[in-house]
Design a protein around this motif. Sequence first.
Motif: not given
Length: 181
Positions: A125, A127, A153
């Motif tokens: 992931e 950000f 995000y």
Amino acid sequence: MSQKIKMLRQQMGMSLQDMADASGLTKSYLSKVERGICVPSIAAAIKISAALKVDVGQLFSPTSSSEMLSVVRHNERLRIVRATGEGSSMEALAAEINNKRMQPFIVYPPSELSDGPHAGGHAGEEFLYVLTGSIEIQFPDHSEQLKKGDAIYFNALLPHCLRSASKQQASALVVISYDQG
């Protein structure tokens, strides 16, 4: 970094083709990385580190530590300049810590969108928090315009690339989170 990648590959008894097969990157690209001709993007570095079974920070850091404390002074950041894209560079933060689940960087994107290894997405992931200027982040079906103070995000498997979308060089804090397993 190029010598470290080559050394780690050779220590594992891997050929360039073995590393290409394990990372999903081309043998030609990896050869250029090892010779210092290309500097890998964050996404490519993650793929290389996974193939070598090391923390991605280990590729960038001249030293490494298993301790979970890292203080990085502004003037001591490890700066990595990429040959692709005008003004494209990044600064690795906490690079010396091994086995972490977050990879923090300060990114200075190029002024033009470019198709690089990250354009196909990467594990984990992501950000992104814009520190200066404005940034355009391109996804397959749309793009997002982010200004200073904006954040995004997303699942990093989603193909993406970014560019500095302002007259001044934009910068962003990028944190990638992934499990090495």
